[in-house]
Design an enzyme around this catalytic site. Structure first.
Site, PDB file in Angstrom:
ATOM      1  CE  LYS A  35      -0.402  -0.357   5.014  1.00 47.07           C
ATOM      2  NZ  LYS A  35      -1.177   0.037   6.169  1.00 47.07           N
ATOM      3  NE  ARG A 133      -6.195   0.269  11.850  1.00 44.31           N
ATOM      4  CZ  ARG A 133      -5.069   0.138  11.164  1.00 44.31           C
ATOM      5  NH1 ARG A 133      -4.235   1.157  11.064  1.00 44.31           N
ATOM      6  NH2 ARG A 133      -4.746  -0.998  10.584  1.00 44.31           N
ATOM      7  CG  HIS A 162      -3.497  -4.637  12.040  1.00 41.88           C
ATOM      8  ND1 HIS A 162      -2.383  -5.208  11.478  1.00 41.88           N
ATOM      9  CD2 HIS A 162      -3.222  -3.303  12.123  1.00 41.88           C
ATOM     10  CE1 HIS A 162      -1.474  -4.273  11.220  1.00 41.88           C
ATOM     11  NE2 HIS A 162      -1.961  -3.112  11.609  1.00 41.88           N
ATOM     12  NE  ARG A 216      -2.790  -8.080   7.649  1.00 41.97           N
ATOM     13  CZ  ARG A 216      -3.293  -8.488   8.812  1.00 41.97           C
ATOM     14  NH1 ARG A 216      -3.850  -9.684   8.916  1.00 41.97           N
ATOM     15  NH2 ARG A 216      -3.250  -7.698   9.870  1.00 41.97           N
ATOM     16  CE1 TYR A 260      11.839  32.092   2.825  1.00 44.80           C
ATOM     17  CE2 TYR A 260      11.855  29.692   2.640  1.00 44.80           C
ATOM     18  CZ  TYR A 260      11.618  30.953   2.088  1.00 44.80           C
ATOM     19  OH  TYR A 260      11.164  31.046   0.815  1.00 44.80           O
ATOM     20  CB  CYS A 307      13.430  26.056   1.758  1.00 48.25           C
ATOM     21  SG  CYS A 307      14.637  27.087   2.603  1.00 48.25           S
ATOM     22  CG  MET A 308       8.256  23.536  -1.401  1.00 47.33           C
ATOM     23  SD  MET A 308       7.052  24.463  -2.365  1.00 47.33           S
ATOM     24  CE  MET A 308       6.117  25.275  -1.094  1.00 47.33           C
ATOM     25  CG  ASP A 309      11.535  24.385  -3.959  1.00 48.71           C
ATOM     26  OD1 ASP A 309      10.693  23.484  -4.046  1.00 48.71           O
ATOM     27  OD2 ASP A 309      11.263  25.600  -4.051  1.00 48.71           O
TER      28      ASP A 309
HETATM   29  C1  LIG Z   1      -4.041  -4.300   8.251  1.00 49.67           C
HETATM   30  C2  LIG Z   1      -2.567  -4.256   8.063  1.00 49.67           C
HETATM   31  N1  LIG Z   1      -1.885  -5.394   7.945  1.00 49.67           N
HETATM   32  C3  LIG Z   1      -0.544  -5.411   7.766  1.00 49.67           C
HETATM   33  C4  LIG Z   1       0.179  -4.230   7.714  1.00 49.67           C
HETATM   34  C5  LIG Z   1       1.677  -4.271   7.553  1.00 49.67           C
HETATM   35  O1  LIG Z   1       2.321  -3.772   8.699  1.00 49.67           O
HETATM   36  P1  LIG Z   1       3.903  -3.607   8.744  1.00 49.67           P
HETATM   37  O2  LIG Z   1       4.254  -2.598   7.714  1.00 49.67           O
HETATM   38  O3  LIG Z   1       4.151  -3.117  10.139  1.00 49.67           O
HETATM   39  O4  LIG Z   1       4.484  -4.941   8.463  1.00 49.67           O
HETATM   40  C6  LIG Z   1      -0.491  -3.017   7.848  1.00 49.67           C
HETATM   41  C7  LIG Z   1       0.271  -1.754   7.827  1.00 49.67           C
HETATM   42  O5  LIG Z   1       0.084  -0.844   8.534  1.00 49.67           O
HETATM   43  C8  LIG Z   1      -1.905  -3.029   8.029  1.00 49.67           C
HETATM   44  O6  LIG Z   1      -2.590  -1.880   8.157  1.00 49.67           O
END
Ligand SMILES: Cc1ncc(COP(=O)(O)O)c(C=O)c1O
Length: 386
Positions: A35, A133, A162, A216, A260, A307-309
């Site tokens: 992701k 969550r 999770h 995961r 700045y 700065c930004m750049d």
């Molecule tokens: C639902 C879920 N599973 C797995 C992961 C992977 O976690 P990590 O990057 O700590 O291995 C995340 C990341 O935040 C997550 O939101």
């Protein structure tokens, strides 16, 4: 010279996948979490490298992220972990993705949409074992199972949870693990083909009891430490380095302020080098007057406001005539994250300076930072400069 360059080593990604797999039993699948554009590294090349090294499945948060992987030619199983709005469901189903569900309403809408398209979609039911969550309360899991079994467009393939504290509180992680194990016991009996997953990178590395049928992993794939320490302590190799170059050098008199608000004043006559990368590239303004860069294998401190750049580093006064100090010149390469000779700056080091985590350091790099890929497979079509 490239102004802002993130070099991603796909060999390191593959090596990290192998390290993670070495912690797993032979039947346990690795789900590679790509992701947020692969935590800023580029989802597509990382996904390809992870799959090549033995990841069984990919996970993303959004429908757009799933669509980008499919458009890039990724046909592997792909889990969307985040919420999918009703108006995105038809598109998401057409991607052949797997879905995460935690409500009866979503299961019914998803089932109807899938059935209308003549499909059956794989679903992972999410249990909230204590993070508070996302997920169904453990006691409500049986109801959700009943809903799923009545929907012809839905195939229950997995249940997941999770961990809130796998990185910093193993005791609470164990409590969540126990809550999840208890919730899924009846599911195991009634649905022997359904599989279970819970562990993120920290849990995977910390405790095999959290592995269930799949893990995961995100952060460790990229060679970053889920514990915010040295990734090498877990056998991980950081995949990303960030570099720029010295674009200009100025003499500054003792007492003169720079950048700045003149937040840094030279304690003596010195020279400052301008590095043309800034918060517009995702290099945090909070790093003003904090931390170092590497030039010619040596550390030089960042001075003044980022700065930004651009930002400045103090490279010291002119080198002595005997050449005791290496002379910094335009356009020397500058390493912001990564190695230079014997010196190294990690994402963890930068994160600590500004009270955040390595995840945010790499995720924040904007599209202005050019990504380039190195590693064995790059010449075989996995390179994806942009
Ligand atoms: C639902 C879920 N599973 C797995 C992961 C992977 O976690 P990590 O990057 O700590 O291995 C995340 C990341 O935040 C997550 O939101």
């Amino acid at each position: 010279m490239i102004r802002a360059l993130a070099t991603v080593d796909l060999d390191a990604v593959r090596s990290n996948v192998r390290v993670l797999r070495s912690h797993l039993g032979p039947e346990v699948r690795l789900i590679a979490v790509v992701k947020a554009d692969g935590y800023g590294h580029g989802a597509l090349p990382v996904a390809r490298a992870a799959l090549a090294a033995g990841a069984a499945m990919l996970a993303v948060t959004t429908v757009e992220e799933a669509a980008a992987l499919r458009a890039g030619g990724i046909g592997a199983p792909l889990l969307i972990m985040g919420p999918v709005a009703d108006d995105q469901l038809a598109d998401a189903v057409a991607l052949g993705a797997e879905f995460t569900a935690w409500s009866a309403r979503f299961l019914r809408t998803l089932g109807r949409t899938a059935a209308e398209g003549g499909r059956t979609v794989p679903v992972h039911l999410k249990v909230d074992s204590g993070m508070r969550r996302l997920g169904v309360a453990p006691g409500e899991l049986p109801t959700l199972l009943d809903v799923a079994s009545l929907e012809p467009g839905v195939e229950l393939v997995a249940a997941m949870t999770h961990f809130a504290t796998a990185d910093d509180d193993p005791e609470f992680m164990a409590v969540q693990r126990a809550v999840f194990a208890e919730a899924i016991a009846p599911v195991r009996r009634a649905h022997p083909k359904v599989w279970f997953h819970a562990a993120n990178s920290a849990a995977t590395l910390r405790d095999p009891a959290t592995h269930f049928d799949a893990v995961r992993c995100g952060i460790a794939l990229y060679g970053l430490s889920p514990f915010q320490g040295d990734p090498a302590a877990c056998g991980l190799r950081p995949a990303l380095s960030l570099s720029s170059y010295v674009a200009a050098i100025q003499d500054v008199a003792g007492g003169e302020g720079v950048s700045y608000s003149l937040t840094w004043r030279a304690p003596r006559r010195t020279r400052v080098a301008l590095v043309p990368i800034g918060y517009g590239d995702g290099f945090f303004r909070a790093l003003s007057n904090r931390g170092d860069v590497l030039i010619r294998g040596r550390r030089y401190p960042r001075v003044g406001t980022v700065c930004m750049d651009q930002f400045l580093v103090d490279i010291g006064p002119e080198p002595r005539a005997d050449g005791a100090e290496p002379r910094v010149t335009v356009p020397d390469p500058v390493v912001l994250i990564g190695r230079d000779a014997d010196e190294r700056i990690t994402a963890e080091e930068l994160a600590k300076l500004i009270d955040t985590i390595n995840y945010e350091i790499t995720c924040s790099l904007t599209s202005r930072v050019r990504r380039t890929y190195v590693g064995d497979d790059v010449g075989k079509g996995t390179a994806d400069d942009g």
